[in-house]
Scaffold this motif. Structure first.
Motif, PDB file in Angstrom:
ATOM      1  N   ALA A  26       0.957  -1.211  -0.094  1.00  0.00           N
ATOM      2  CA  ALA A  26       0.034  -0.257  -0.032  1.00  0.00           C
ATOM      3  C   ALA A  26       0.661   1.200  -0.095  1.00  0.00           C
ATOM      4  CB  ALA A  26      -0.965   0.231   1.216  1.00  0.00           C
ATOM      5  N   LEU A  27       1.874   1.243   0.686  1.00  0.00           N
ATOM      6  CA  LEU A  27       2.787   2.327   0.908  1.00  0.00           C
ATOM      7  C   LEU A  27       3.879   2.674  -0.327  1.00  0.00           C
ATOM      8  CD1 LEU A  27       3.623   4.485   2.968  1.00  0.00           C
ATOM      9  CD2 LEU A  27       5.396   3.147   3.485  1.00  0.00           C
ATOM     10  N   VAL A  28       4.323   1.624  -0.892  1.00  0.00           N
ATOM     11  CA  VAL A  28       4.884   1.734  -2.213  1.00  0.00           C
ATOM     12  C   VAL A  28       4.160   2.089  -3.560  1.00  0.00           C
ATOM     13  CG1 VAL A  28       6.239   0.586  -3.787  1.00  0.00           C
ATOM     14  CG2 VAL A  28       6.701   0.144  -1.125  1.00  0.00           C
ATOM     15  N   VAL A  30       1.864  -7.939  -0.939  1.00  0.00           N
ATOM     16  CA  VAL A  30       2.388  -6.754  -1.529  1.00  0.00           C
ATOM     17  C   VAL A  30       1.356  -6.442  -2.862  1.00  0.00           C
ATOM     18  CG1 VAL A  30       3.890  -5.336  -3.091  1.00  0.00           C
ATOM     19  CG2 VAL A  30       4.664  -6.946  -0.885  1.00  0.00           C
ATOM     20  N   GLY A  31       0.844  -7.425  -3.577  1.00  0.00           N
ATOM     21  CA  GLY A  31      -0.124  -7.132  -4.434  1.00  0.00           C
ATOM     22  C   GLY A  31      -1.618  -6.797  -3.883  1.00  0.00           C
ATOM     23  N   VAL A  32      -1.991  -7.419  -2.637  1.00  0.00           N
ATOM     24  CA  VAL A  32      -3.138  -7.129  -2.034  1.00  0.00           C
ATOM     25  C   VAL A  32      -3.189  -5.699  -1.518  1.00  0.00           C
ATOM     26  CG1 VAL A  32      -4.588  -7.638  -0.110  1.00  0.00           C
ATOM     27  CG2 VAL A  32      -3.965  -9.525  -1.359  1.00  0.00           C
ATOM     28  N   GLY A  33      -2.264  -5.321  -1.041  1.00  0.00           N
ATOM     29  CA  GLY A  33      -2.163  -4.056  -0.342  1.00  0.00           C
ATOM     30  C   GLY A  33      -2.243  -2.898  -1.255  1.00  0.00           C
ATOM     31  N   SER A  34      -1.465  -3.391  -2.645  1.00  0.00           N
ATOM     32  CA  SER A  34      -1.596  -2.268  -3.713  1.00  0.00           C
ATOM     33  C   SER A  34      -2.889  -2.184  -4.452  1.00  0.00           C
ATOM     34  CB  SER A  34      -0.323  -2.747  -4.824  1.00  0.00           C
ATOM     35  OG  SER A  34      -0.500  -2.011  -5.973  1.00  0.00           O
ATOM     36  N   ALA A  35      -3.358  -3.318  -4.545  1.00  0.00           N
ATOM     37  CA  ALA A  35      -4.633  -3.538  -5.159  1.00  0.00           C
ATOM     38  C   ALA A  35      -5.912  -2.381  -4.340  1.00  0.00           C
ATOM     39  CB  ALA A  35      -5.231  -4.902  -5.553  1.00  0.00           C
ATOM     40  N   SER A  36      -5.712  -2.890  -3.060  1.00  0.00           N
ATOM     41  CA  SER A  36      -6.665  -2.279  -2.192  1.00  0.00           C
ATOM     42  C   SER A  36      -6.734  -0.613  -2.233  1.00  0.00           C
ATOM     43  CB  SER A  36      -6.375  -2.710  -0.536  1.00  0.00           C
ATOM     44  OG  SER A  36      -5.133  -2.236  -0.066  1.00  0.00           O
ATOM     45  N   PHE A  37      -5.540  -0.157  -2.503  1.00  0.00           N
ATOM     46  CA  PHE A  37      -5.400   1.240  -2.540  1.00  0.00           C
ATOM     47  C   PHE A  37      -5.654   1.779  -3.899  1.00  0.00           C
ATOM     48  CE2 PHE A  37      -1.631   3.498  -4.447  1.00  0.00           C
ATOM     49  CZ  PHE A  37      -2.047   4.501  -4.499  1.00  0.00           C
ATOM     50  N   VAL A  38      -5.071   1.420  -4.858  1.00  0.00           N
ATOM     51  CA  VAL A  38      -5.015   1.824  -6.242  1.00  0.00           C
ATOM     52  C   VAL A  38      -6.287   1.488  -7.072  1.00  0.00           C
ATOM     53  CG1 VAL A  38      -4.036   0.238  -7.411  1.00  0.00           C
ATOM     54  CG2 VAL A  38      -3.444   2.332  -8.310  1.00  0.00           C
ATOM     55  N   VAL A  39      -7.104   0.430  -6.949  1.00  0.00           N
ATOM     56  CA  VAL A  39      -8.289   0.163  -7.724  1.00  0.00           C
ATOM     57  C   VAL A  39      -9.404   1.306  -7.262  1.00  0.00           C
ATOM     58  CG1 VAL A  39     -10.193  -1.410  -7.839  1.00  0.00           C
ATOM     59  CG2 VAL A  39      -7.841  -2.058  -8.130  1.00  0.00           C
ATOM     60  N   PRO A  40      -9.460   1.783  -5.884  1.00  0.00           N
ATOM     61  CA  PRO A  40     -10.649   2.563  -5.732  1.00  0.00           C
ATOM     62  C   PRO A  40     -10.211   4.095  -6.137  1.00  0.00           C
ATOM     63  CG  PRO A  40      -9.752   1.649  -3.522  1.00  0.00           C
ATOM     64  CD  PRO A  40      -9.271   0.913  -4.698  1.00  0.00           C
ATOM     65  N   VAL A  41      -8.943   4.350  -6.070  1.00  0.00           N
ATOM     66  CA  VAL A  41      -8.600   5.541  -6.643  1.00  0.00           C
ATOM     67  C   VAL A  41      -8.665   5.618  -7.844  1.00  0.00           C
ATOM     68  CG1 VAL A  41      -6.606   6.893  -6.999  1.00  0.00           C
ATOM     69  CG2 VAL A  41      -6.883   5.963  -4.813  1.00  0.00           C
ATOM     70  N   SER A  60      -3.661   8.417  -0.248  1.00  0.00           N
ATOM     71  CA  SER A  60      -4.442   7.124  -0.044  1.00  0.00           C
ATOM     72  C   SER A  60      -3.786   5.982   0.313  1.00  0.00           C
ATOM     73  CB  SER A  60      -5.026   6.820  -1.423  1.00  0.00           C
ATOM     74  OG  SER A  60      -5.900   7.885  -1.960  1.00  0.00           O
ATOM     75  N   SER A  61      -2.466   5.887  -0.077  1.00  0.00           N
ATOM     76  CA  SER A  61      -1.418   4.777   0.386  1.00  0.00           C
ATOM     77  C   SER A  61      -1.152   4.589   1.722  1.00  0.00           C
ATOM     78  CB  SER A  61      -0.388   4.497  -0.448  1.00  0.00           C
ATOM     79  OG  SER A  61       0.618   5.751  -0.055  1.00  0.00           O
ATOM     80  N   VAL A  62      -1.221   5.943   2.347  1.00  0.00           N
ATOM     81  CA  VAL A  62      -0.975   5.795   4.003  1.00  0.00           C
ATOM     82  C   VAL A  62      -2.105   5.591   4.467  1.00  0.00           C
ATOM     83  CG1 VAL A  62      -0.449   7.447   5.732  1.00  0.00           C
ATOM     84  CG2 VAL A  62       0.945   7.652   3.644  1.00  0.00           C
ATOM     85  N   ASN A 105      -4.540   0.774   7.362  1.00  0.00           N
ATOM     86  CA  ASN A 105      -5.444  -0.097   7.428  1.00  0.00           C
ATOM     87  C   ASN A 105      -4.905  -1.458   7.559  1.00  0.00           C
ATOM     88  OD1 ASN A 105      -7.438  -2.221   5.535  1.00  0.00           O
ATOM     89  ND2 ASN A 105      -8.823  -0.596   6.444  1.00  0.00           N
ATOM     90  N   TRP A 106      -3.902  -1.851   6.836  1.00  0.00           N
ATOM     91  CA  TRP A 106      -3.466  -3.108   6.977  1.00  0.00           C
ATOM     92  C   TRP A 106      -2.844  -3.485   8.159  1.00  0.00           C
ATOM     93  CZ3 TRP A 106      -5.037  -6.944   4.327  1.00  0.00           C
ATOM     94  CH2 TRP A 106      -5.757  -6.837   2.975  1.00  0.00           C
ATOM     95  N   VAL A 107      -1.873  -2.331   8.539  1.00  0.00           N
ATOM     96  CA  VAL A 107      -1.496  -2.456   9.949  1.00  0.00           C
ATOM     97  C   VAL A 107      -2.592  -2.630  11.170  1.00  0.00           C
ATOM     98  CG1 VAL A 107      -0.127  -1.388  11.842  1.00  0.00           C
ATOM     99  CG2 VAL A 107       0.553  -1.007   9.401  1.00  0.00           C
ATOM    100  N   ALA A 108      -3.498  -2.015  10.970  1.00  0.00           N
ATOM    101  CA  ALA A 108      -4.574  -2.445  12.163  1.00  0.00           C
ATOM    102  C   ALA A 108      -5.191  -3.726  11.840  1.00  0.00           C
ATOM    103  CB  ALA A 108      -5.626  -1.355  11.817  1.00  0.00           C
TER     104      ALA A 108
END
Length: 465
Positions: A81-83, A129-140, A397-399, A404-407
C-alpha cells in the motif's frame, strides 16, 4: 416539419446512444479494475481453509508458525500500500494496476511450486504486496474515472469484488477441504490476476492524473469516451487544474502540510476504524468462532458460506443506495447495526450456547457482517478515494491504506490471544465498545460527499491558509 421532427429525433437518438456508450465505457473500466478486489478478497480469505493442509505439508506444529503464514500477507499488504502510492503518483494509476497484477502472478506462482517453508513465506509476502497495492489503487482509479453522480456505486464495485473473492475462497474451502492439495486452492487466483493485467493494457489512464501531469489534451481525449458533453469535460478539467494551481501555491505536495492534515487524519482514522471494529475476526477466524458456539467443523464451514453470501448481498444493497442515501447515513445506520450484532455475539457466548443457539450465533454473525457490508466495508474505501487532494492523492491514499493493513495485522495477531485471556463474551463486548466510540467519531467528523466533485470535496477539507 417532418424533416425537423426527424432531425430532432435523430439528434435525440444519437445523444442517447452516446450517453449509453459513455456509461458502458465507465462501467467496463470500473468492473475490470475491480477484479483487483476479487484478488484482494480471495487471497486474504483462502488461507483459513487451506492452513491445516499447509501445516501438514510443511510440519508447522506450533501456533506461531501457523500464525506467521497468515500474518506475513498482512505485512506485505502494508508495504504494498505504501509503495504503490508513490508508483501511482509517478507513473500513473493504470501502470500501477498492471504492476500490481504482475506482483500477484509472481507471488502466486511461487506459492504453487514452493519447495520449502521460506519460499512459501516469500510468496505470501509478495501476494500481500499485491493485495495492499490493489486495495488502494483500484478505488482511486475508479474514483477518478467515474462521474460524480455514479462514483459511489462504481467505487463500491471494488468492495463487492472483495466480498465475492472472500465468498469464492469459502466455497473452495468447503468443497476442497478434504483434498489435501492446498496448491490448487491458492493457484486459482492466477486467473483473475492475468485478467486484471491484460485487461488494463487497453484501458485509459486516469484523466485527473493526466491533467496533473500537464497532459491536458490526452485527458480530454479520455474524458470524451467517458462523459456526455464537451461542457462537462471542460468544466471537469478546469476544476482539476484550478485545485492543482491552489495546491502548488499552498505547498500541498507534502503529506505533512497543515492544509492536508484534516483529510489525512480523517482517512487514516476511518481506515483504522474499519479494522478495529472486528470484521476480520470473521474473515480469518469465523470457523473457530462458530465451532466454539457448538457447530462441528463441516457445519461451521457451511455456516460461514451463509455469512459470506450475506456479505455479498448487502454489499450489492450498498451499491444500489450509496449515491442516493449518502455516505454518512450508511455509516451511521450500518455501524449501529454492527454494535447490535457484536452485543448479540457477546450475549450468546455469555449464556454458553450450543445446538440451536449455534444457529442463532450464525444469524447474529451474519447480521453483523451485513451491517458492515453496507457501511464501513464500501464507504471507507470510497471516502479514501474522494477526500485527498489530487497532488498527493496516491501517496495519501496509500498511507491510509497502509494504516488499514497495520490495524488488520494487529487484529489478526491479537484476536486469539485476547480470546484466551478474557473469553469470547468480553472480547465481542470490547469490539462493541470500540464500534460505539468509532460511531461517535463518524457523526462528528465525516462530511457528506455524494454528488460532489472531487475538487469541491477537496476545498471543504482544506482549511484556509
Amino acid at each position: 416539419m417532418v424533416e425537423s421532427c426527424n432531425e430532432t429525433g435523430t439528434t435525440m437518438t444519437s445523444t442517447t446512444q452516446a450517453t449509453a456508450a459513455h456509461r458502458r465505457a465507465v462501467t467496463k473500466a470500473a468492473a475490470l479494475t475491480a477484479v483487483g478486489g476479487i484478488l484482494f478478497g480471495y487471497d486474504t480469505g483462502v488461507i483459513g481453509g487451506v492452513l491445516p493442509n499447509i501445516s501438514d505439508d510443511f510440519t508447522l506444529d506450533t501456533p506461531f508458525l501457523q500464525g506467521t503464514v497468515v500474518s506475513i500477507l498482512l505485512v506485505g499488504a502494508a508495504v504494498g500500500a505504501l509503495v504503490a502510492g508513490r508508483v501511482a503518483d509517478t507513473l500513473g494509476r493504470r501502470k500501477a494496476i498492471i504492476a500490481t497484477s504482475l506482483v500477484f502472478v509472481v507471488g502466486l506462482l511461487l506459492s504453487i511450486v514452493a519447495p520449502a517453508f521460506w519460499v512459501l513465506l516469500l510468496s505470501r509476502f509478495l501476494i500481500g504486496v499485491g493485495v495492499g497495492s490493489a486495495s488502494f489503487v483500484v478505488p482511486v482509479y475508479i474514483g477518478e474515472i467515474a462521474p460524480p453522480e455514479r462514483r459511489g456505486a462504481l467505487v463500491s464495485l471494488n468492495q463487492l469484488s472483495v466480498t465475492i473473492g472472500i465468498l469464492v475462497s469459502q466455497l473452495v474451502a468447503y468443497f476442497l477441504a478434504g483434498s489435501g492439495d492446498w496448491r490448487i486452492s491458492v493457484g486459482l487466483a492466477l486467473a483473475p490476476a492475468v485478467v486484471l493485467g491484460l485487461g488494463m493494457v487497453r484501458e485509459p489512464e486516469s484523466p485527473a492524473w493526466l491533467v496533473r501531469q500537464g497532459r491536458v489534451d490526452e485527458a480530454r481525449d479520455v474524458l470524451r469516451t467517458l462523459r456526455d458533453s464537451e461542457d462537462a469535460i471542460t468544466e471537469e478539467i478546469d476544476d482539476i487544474r484550478g485545485t492543482a494551481t491552489e495546491e502548488e501555491k499552498g505547498a500541498k505536495r507534502s503529506l505533512l502540510a497543515p492544509k492536508l492534515r484534516p483529510a489525512l487524519v480523517l482517512g487514516v482514522t476511518l481506515a483504522i476504524v474499519q479494522q478495529i471494529t472486528g470484521v476480520n475476526t470473521v474473515i480469518y477466524f469465523a470457523p473457530t468462532v462458530l465451532e466454539n458456539a457448538g457447530l462441528g467443523s463441516q457445519a461451521a464451514l457451511l455456516a460461514l458460506l451463509v455469512v459470506g453470501l450475506t456479505n455479498v448481498v448487502m454489499t450489492i444493497v450498498a451499491i444500489k443506495v450509496i449515491d442516493r442515501v449518502g455516505r454518512r447515513a450508511l455509516l451511521i445506520w450500518g455501524m449501529s447495526g454492527m454494535v447490535l450484532g457484536l452485543a448479540g455475539l457477546a450475549i450468546a457466548f455469555l449464556f454458553d450456547i450450543a445446538g440451536a443457539g449455534a444457529i442463532a450465533t450464525t444469524v447474529v454473525l451474519a447480521f453483523y457482517v451485513g451491517s458492515f457490508a453496507v457501511s464501513l466495508g464500501p464507504v471507507v474505501w470510497l471516502l479514501i478515494s474522494e477526500i485527498f487532494p489530487l497532488a498527493v492523492r496516491g501517496r495519501a491514499s496509500s498511507v491510509a491504506t497502509m494504516a488499514n493493513w497495520v490495524a488488520n495485522f494487529v487484529v489478526a495477531v491479537s484476536y486469539l490471544s485476547i480470546i484466551a485471556a478474557i473469553g469470547e463474551t468480553a472480547t465481542f463486548g470490547l469490539y462493541a465498545v470500540i464500534t460505539v466510540l468509532s460511531l461517535v467519531y463518524v457523526v462528528k467528523a465525516v462530511p457528506e460527499t455524494k454528488n460532489r466533485s472531487l475538487a469541491d470535496i477537496e476545498r471543504e477539507l482544506s482549511p484556509a491558509s
